[in-house]
Design a protein around this motif. Structure first.
Motif, short mmCIF file in Angstrom:
data_model
loop_
_atom_site.label_atom_id
_atom_site.label_comp_id
_atom_site.label_asym_id
_atom_site.label_seq_id
_atom_site.Cartn_x
_atom_site.Cartn_y
_atom_site.Cartn_z
N GLU A 78 0.83 -1.20 0.00
CA GLU A 78 0.00 0.00 0.00
C GLU A 78 0.87 1.25 0.00
O GLU A 78 0.49 2.28 -0.57
CB GLU A 78 -0.90 0.02 1.24
CG GLU A 78 -1.90 -1.12 1.30
CD GLU A 78 -2.69 -1.09 2.59
OE1 GLU A 78 -3.16 0.00 2.99
OE2 GLU A 78 -2.81 -2.16 3.24
N TYR A 79 2.01 1.17 0.65
CA TYR A 79 2.90 2.33 0.79
C TYR A 79 4.33 1.83 0.68
O TYR A 79 4.61 0.64 0.94
CB TYR A 79 2.66 2.99 2.15
CG TYR A 79 3.09 4.44 2.23
CD1 TYR A 79 2.21 5.46 1.87
CD2 TYR A 79 4.37 4.79 2.65
CE1 TYR A 79 2.60 6.79 1.93
CE2 TYR A 79 4.76 6.12 2.72
CZ TYR A 79 3.87 7.12 2.36
OH TYR A 79 4.25 8.44 2.42
N ALA A 80 5.23 2.72 0.28
CA ALA A 80 6.62 2.30 0.11
C ALA A 80 7.58 3.44 0.44
O ALA A 80 7.26 4.62 0.27
CB ALA A 80 6.87 1.80 -1.31
N TYR A 81 8.76 3.03 0.91
CA TYR A 81 9.87 3.95 1.17
C TYR A 81 11.07 3.49 0.35
O TYR A 81 11.29 2.29 0.19
CB TYR A 81 10.25 3.95 2.66
CG TYR A 81 9.16 4.43 3.58
CD1 TYR A 81 9.11 5.75 4.02
CD2 TYR A 81 8.17 3.55 4.04
CE1 TYR A 81 8.12 6.19 4.88
CE2 TYR A 81 7.18 3.98 4.89
CZ TYR A 81 7.16 5.30 5.32
OH TYR A 81 6.17 5.74 6.16
N VAL A 82 11.82 4.45 -0.15
CA VAL A 82 13.03 4.15 -0.91
C VAL A 82 14.23 4.66 -0.13
O VAL A 82 14.27 5.82 0.27
CB VAL A 82 13.00 4.80 -2.31
CG1 VAL A 82 14.28 4.48 -3.08
CG2 VAL A 82 11.79 4.33 -3.09
#
Length: 264
Positions: A209-213
């Motif tokens: 649903e959500y992501a961090y790089v």
């Protein structure tokens, strides 16, 4: 549910690995943490699960909370009892034990005999190939089967939050799809929140649903997974696609605009 507030992590009192990491995982969410090798993804998971001390690491700034309780002041076993379970990179099974013996080790902290039986039935429902292999020595299982055992062992601990470190590592593409399909089922049917570390950005973003790089110990980009899949930087740098759909390798990408936060 889980909130990391501007944490910094140092190894051996001198090596600064994480620099101001802030992220959140909500109740029932699947959240991805993406980035290349050495970005600090695994260290972030170990900071959450309390495993840093095993590697002479420490959180030197910031804090991590789970349902309002600070994790950075707890031992790994205390964090596990709260319902946070990590599946380490490379599976890390007990090779000399059988498949089922490995699974049972996951329930050692809080499982009665009747409960262990129910948990085993649940694991075999999620991973049907493991049932006929329950008496096989784990060291002789394939990579995909070992990954199933590793995730199944984590399920035996009745997690509320599961930390998955590179579940696709070393697996064939079809197996990767199967594993992430099961991860989706576990999330939807059992309500387990999941924070997954992945280099395979394409498959991770499809499930999240959500992501961090991450890059060089920092969060450089974050946002809803569906929108990150359409982000030009992600397509070119992490998915290897140019604006015209041409595939490129990481080393061919000449420019990457670092951002503190995804702004749409």
């Amino acid at each position: 549910m889980l909130k990391s507030n501007n944490i910094e992590v140092v190894y051996s009192d001198v090596i600064l690995v994480l620099r101001g990491i802030s992220l959140e995982v909500g109740e029932g969410q699947i959240v991805s943490l993406l980035g290349a090798n050495g970005a600090g993804k695994s260290t972030t998971l170990k900071a959450i699960s309390g495993l840093l001390l095993r590697e002479n690491g420490a959180i030197t700034r910031g804090n991590i909370e789970f349902d309002g309780v600070r994790l950075d002041q707890l031992k790994a076993e205390e964090i596990t009892r709260m319902g946070i379970v990590q599946v380490l990179e490379g599976r890390r099974l007990f090779d000399h034990l059988t498949t089922e013996e490995n699974l049972r080790t996951g329930a050692l902290i809080n499982g009665s005999r009747s409960e262990v039986k129910q948990l085993l039935a649940q694991v075999y429902e999620y991973f049907p190939p493991l049932q006929p292999l329950r008496n096989r020595t784990a060291g002789y299982l394939s990579g995909g089967e070992q990954q199933m055992v590793a995730i199944g062992r984590a399920l035996m601990a009745k997690p509320r939050l599961m930390l998955l470190d590179e579940p696709s590592l070393g697996l064939a593409p079809l197996l990767v799809q199967d594993i992430f399909g099961i991860i989706d089922r576990i999330n939807k049917e059992s309500g387990v929140s999941i924070l997954v570390v992945e280099q395979n950005a394409n498959v991770a973003l499809k499930s999240s649903e959500y992501a961090y790089v991450m890059e060089n110990g920092r969060i450089v980009l974050d946002g809803p997974a569906e929108q990150l899949r359409e982000n030009a930087d992600i397509k070119e740098f992490y998915l290897g696609l140019t604006a015209v759909g041409e595939r490129k390798s990481y080393r061919d990408v000449k420019h990457y605009k670092r951002r503190k936060r995804w702004l749409g």
